[in-house]
Design a protein around this motif. Sequence first.
Motif, PDB file in Angstrom:
ATOM      1  N   GLN A 231       0.808  -1.214   0.000  1.00 28.15           N
ATOM      2  CA  GLN A 231       0.000   0.000   0.000  1.00 28.15           C
ATOM      3  C   GLN A 231       0.845   1.270   0.000  1.00 28.15           C
ATOM      4  O   GLN A 231       0.314   2.363   0.077  1.00 28.15           O
ATOM      5  CB  GLN A 231      -0.900   0.001   1.233  1.00 28.15           C
TER       6      GLN A 231
ATOM      7  N   PRO B  89      -8.707  -7.992  -7.379  1.00 29.99           N
ATOM      8  CA  PRO B  89      -9.460  -6.792  -7.793  1.00 29.99           C
ATOM      9  C   PRO B  89     -10.001  -5.990  -6.610  1.00 29.99           C
ATOM     10  O   PRO B  89     -10.232  -4.794  -6.734  1.00 29.99           O
ATOM     11  CB  PRO B  89     -10.614  -7.355  -8.612  1.00 29.99           C
TER      12      PRO B  89
ATOM     13  N   PHE C  54      -8.502  -5.681  -3.589  1.00 25.45           N
ATOM     14  CA  PHE C  54      -7.497  -5.177  -2.652  1.00 25.45           C
ATOM     15  C   PHE C  54      -7.042  -3.778  -3.063  1.00 25.45           C
ATOM     16  O   PHE C  54      -6.680  -3.551  -4.208  1.00 25.45           O
ATOM     17  CB  PHE C  54      -6.304  -6.135  -2.597  1.00 25.45           C
ATOM     18  N   PRO C  55      -7.046  -2.817  -2.121  1.00 25.34           N
ATOM     19  CA  PRO C  55      -6.680  -1.451  -2.487  1.00 25.34           C
ATOM     20  C   PRO C  55      -5.170  -1.252  -2.594  1.00 25.34           C
ATOM     21  O   PRO C  55      -4.553  -0.665  -1.719  1.00 25.34           O
ATOM     22  CB  PRO C  55      -7.251  -0.621  -1.335  1.00 25.34           C
ATOM     23  N   ALA C  56      -4.563  -1.750  -3.671  1.00 27.16           N
ATOM     24  CA  ALA C  56      -3.119  -1.609  -3.844  1.00 27.16           C
ATOM     25  C   ALA C  56      -2.844  -0.593  -4.939  1.00 27.16           C
ATOM     26  O   ALA C  56      -3.069  -0.871  -6.111  1.00 27.16           O
ATOM     27  CB  ALA C  56      -2.505  -2.957  -4.208  1.00 27.16           C
ATOM     28  N   PRO C  57      -2.346   0.579  -4.589  1.00 30.17           N
ATOM     29  CA  PRO C  57      -2.157   1.620  -5.600  1.00 30.17           C
ATOM     30  C   PRO C  57      -1.098   1.262  -6.643  1.00 30.17           C
ATOM     31  O   PRO C  57      -1.105   1.803  -7.737  1.00 30.17           O
ATOM     32  CB  PRO C  57      -1.730   2.847  -4.787  1.00 30.17           C
TER      33      PRO C  57
ATOM     34  N   ALA D 259      -0.495  -1.747  -7.999  1.00 24.67           N
ATOM     35  CA  ALA D 259      -0.749  -3.036  -8.657  1.00 24.67           C
ATOM     36  C   ALA D 259      -0.275  -3.041 -10.107  1.00 24.67           C
ATOM     37  O   ALA D 259       0.245  -4.038 -10.599  1.00 24.67           O
ATOM     38  CB  ALA D 259      -2.241  -3.359  -8.587  1.00 24.67           C
ATOM     39  N   TYR D 260      -0.409  -1.897 -10.780  1.00 27.32           N
ATOM     40  CA  TYR D 260      -0.051  -1.848 -12.210  1.00 27.32           C
ATOM     41  C   TYR D 260       1.432  -2.102 -12.449  1.00 27.32           C
ATOM     42  O   TYR D 260       1.846  -2.412 -13.557  1.00 27.32           O
ATOM     43  CB  TYR D 260      -0.472  -0.519 -12.823  1.00 27.32           C
TER      44      TYR D 260
ATOM     45  N   TYR E 174       2.084  -5.510 -13.841  1.00 25.22           N
ATOM     46  CA  TYR E 174       1.419  -5.887 -15.088  1.00 25.22           C
ATOM     47  C   TYR E 174       2.324  -6.540 -16.128  1.00 25.22           C
ATOM     48  O   TYR E 174       1.838  -7.035 -17.130  1.00 25.22           O
ATOM     49  CB  TYR E 174       0.736  -4.669 -15.728  1.00 25.22           C
TER      50      TYR E 174
ATOM     51  N   LYS F 174      -2.728  -8.015 -15.424  1.00 21.45           N
ATOM     52  CA  LYS F 174      -3.664  -6.912 -15.670  1.00 21.45           C
ATOM     53  C   LYS F 174      -5.102  -7.440 -15.734  1.00 21.45           C
ATOM     54  O   LYS F 174      -6.010  -6.893 -15.110  1.00 21.45           O
ATOM     55  CB  LYS F 174      -3.292  -6.215 -16.983  1.00 21.45           C
TER      56      LYS F 174
ATOM     57  N   LYS G 100      -6.377  -8.193 -12.294  1.00 22.22           N
ATOM     58  CA  LYS G 100      -6.727  -7.007 -11.516  1.00 22.22           C
ATOM     59  C   LYS G 100      -8.057  -6.433 -12.005  1.00 22.22           C
ATOM     60  O   LYS G 100      -8.843  -5.895 -11.229  1.00 22.22           O
ATOM     61  CB  LYS G 100      -5.618  -5.953 -11.633  1.00 22.22           C
ATOM     62  N   GLU G 101      -8.290  -6.567 -13.312  1.00 17.02           N
ATOM     63  CA  GLU G 101      -9.562  -6.072 -13.858  1.00 17.02           C
ATOM     64  C   GLU G 101     -10.703  -7.036 -13.607  1.00 17.02           C
ATOM     65  O   GLU G 101     -11.843  -6.777 -13.991  1.00 17.02           O
ATOM     66  CB  GLU G 101      -9.403  -5.819 -15.366  1.00 17.02           C
TER      67      GLU G 101
ATOM     68  N   ASP H 281      10.509   4.808 -11.242  1.00 17.76           N
ATOM     69  CA  ASP H 281      10.281   3.770 -10.240  1.00 17.76           C
ATOM     70  C   ASP H 281      11.362   2.704 -10.294  1.00 17.76           C
ATOM     71  O   ASP H 281      11.577   1.970  -9.349  1.00 17.76           O
ATOM     72  CB  ASP H 281       8.929   3.101 -10.470  1.00 17.76           C
TER      73      ASP H 281
ATOM     74  N   GLY I 187      -3.089   7.889 -17.679  1.00 16.33           N
ATOM     75  CA  GLY I 187      -3.404   8.859 -16.636  1.00 16.33           C
ATOM     76  C   GLY I 187      -2.275   9.842 -16.377  1.00 16.33           C
ATOM     77  O   GLY I 187      -2.477  10.932 -15.848  1.00 16.33           O
TER      78      GLY I 187
END
Lengths: 308, 531
Positions: free
Chosen positions: B49, B122, B124-127, B129-130, B133, B139, B142-143, B434, B451
Amino acid sequence: MNYLVHKLFSMLLSLFIVVTLTFFLMKLIPGDPFSDEQALPKEVHEALMSHYGLDQPIYIQYFKYLNSILHGDFGPSLKYKDRTVNDIIASGFLISVQLGIQALFIAVTLGTLLGVFSALKENQWQDTAIIIMTTLFISVPSFILATLLQYVFAIHWMLLPLARWGTFSHTILPSLALAALPMAFIMRLMRSSLLEVLQSDYMRTAKAKGLSKWTMVTRHGIRNAFLPILGYLGQLTANILMGSFVIEKIFSIPGLGQWFVNSVSSRDYAVMMGLTIFYSMILLLAIFLMDVLYGLLDPRIQLKRAIV
Amino acid sequence: MRCSIFNIFFICILLTISSGCQKEKPPTPISEAITISIETDPQTLDPRQARNLETATAIHMLYEGLTRLDQDGNPSFAIAESVSISPDQKTYSFAIRESGWSNGKKVKAQDFEKSWKSVLDPHFPAPNAYQLYVIKGAKAAKEGKIPLDEVGITAIDDETLVVELERPVPYFLHLTATYFYYPVSEEMRHKDLAAEKINAENLVTNGPFKLQSWTRQNELVAETNQYYWYAPGIQLDKITFVVVDNPTALAMFDRQELDWTGSPLSTIPTDAILSLKSQNRLEIGPAAGVYLFRLNTEKAPFDQKKLRQALSLAINREDLVEYVLQGNQIPTQRLVPPSFMKGDAHQEKNQLAMAQKLFKEALNEKEIRKDQLSSITLCYANSERTHKIAQVVQQQWKENLGLEVQLQSCEKKVFFEHLKNHDYQIAIGNWFADFRDPISFLDVFKYKNNGTNNTQWENPRYIELLELSSVEANSTKRTALLKEAEDIIVDETPIIPLFFSSHNYLKHPGLKGVYFSELGYLDFKQAYLEK
């Protein structure tokens, strides 16, 4: 008794209005808690929004929120992942209260004493000295005073710790910085109020009765002169207990004050809401207590209100 | 004279105020412990997180992934003892080393499998996650399109972890060194996120250090994790993060209460930088980050390439860095830092004439007068640095092109809202990598609907080059492709790069072996104090 019930009821009503207004105003601010330079992919963002229930229609969010605060639960912080607003309040408030009470103690005792002294020495050198000092305290912003205190006591003389929290010595400088302005204000209030009281008829009567100046001032003067300060104290107590953003930042104190500002800038909705409600509660409670105290000190007021 | 009592009291008060209290005892130094200032508390100690640099440093201290970056920034084996990579570079088989969690349990391949899959859940609030991928099926999982079992992460046994990738990823071992790929303990995977707080009693970690205590917004203390495979080699036995305000941190450093202050965990106040520099105390490290302007290429006037180029060429980046920012940033017109991909960051000398020529042409082509451009707005998230940049560039454009630009400073979140809705003309932004690969910068502007792009710019050749690079196994050829892509974006100018960022910090002279990653975190695994 009726008076108290009436007061309590209006307190709850104000609280409800505060909750509703804050909730909708907060949702009106643009921006969301998870936006930053590294914009999240859609599905990741959605997972976050749904985890915190932010994807639901706003009225459902509102009723859910109302329901949870009725159970005393302010919800989880959106920024600090494993903390709830209740935790934040519990840990931060204790610190802010300790600091606040010390500051309040300094402000009220010193402010009152200096005010009385100043009034009795009206237009003499002591009065002038006190007035110059308090003018300084009122006009110098607390962050400048705080840095000055840090410089003199911590850096130059190395007497006290520079910042942070832990032992009693850590609390001295921030308490002084926090107390300066209200102290000066109380002193001014006390001085002018006592001067006025000293001119009043009953003081003249007391003097005519042959009371000594000491008894006159302590028994009749201060008690009456203190009334205007009570009105100021309600607001002051609430403000000072909730902690001060600036002082907490400068002295790196983990109190509640800084959460106010930080939660808004990070759109931590739950923390913003929780703190506003908590602050309103403290404020309303403080004002209520002052009202009760007023009544105790000044029978005229309660009588008048009871009739209304 | 009854009032003399008051007089005495008054003097007493004055004396108390001026005399202060007892002298504070000087702190006794413990040689193997260090103290570091941190601006804000880590957001969490759950790597899944984490979202900011303060958190990243704390997590690098407490956890370890399959690989770890060495002092040169290259991945070296960590929890993985070795790896075998299939010829098509799409399957990685890691052998897990004998190492323990801080509660004494063995770190197993399953810990990685389950942690990564929990990130990809899908719900779990993991910012971040991408960031996973590149793994086959990640991916889609997650979707919510495929079950987690079909994702290409398999623990064959306790010691073997097999990862299948979507395509060859030359930087995969760099990725496994980032905290996005760290394992979390069984206890953490099972706990209810909202209900249980992280504290020294319940936090189980697998890195060089473990949590000793954590009082929120105040102090975080870590100590050596004796079950860690390299534990005998860890020299520091205590690391303390103290949450303090920046100017206060500087004063504390001067009082020798801190061993490190400044980047990446806090910021040295700009006003202090110059004097620290002249005293030769300021340490400077490169940062894998670039500051840039985004241009909204969809709306007039920046739908015109020449105007964009003219604006870029008319900026004197050297002046900006040398006289205004003064933090040893590197002026640049390119997007990718030289440590990631060799390139000529320097600016040619007689650009100004070129800028004026392009500007004139742009105006003629559009048949507009200069004053018709006076409504152009440069918007930015309010901070000391962005404000300075905006003012300097505004002045430079006025002097060099005669172009008047309005400045609009917004509160941070409002700014991001503008950016997201493409409701801007020019916006100040930055990008920090990153992981160490040019793609970390180039991918940002790959698609219009990324984004992170927000310039509304998209270029088919640019996309093609990035696609080609992603399947290119030969590293020289790959670099050439990426280089060409960078040339395109520099020429097209949907962004105006300004400078590569730098890290400014102060460090105790005896503190050695701290790895300061250009990615913006500190690693204390090899750190020691010289006596």
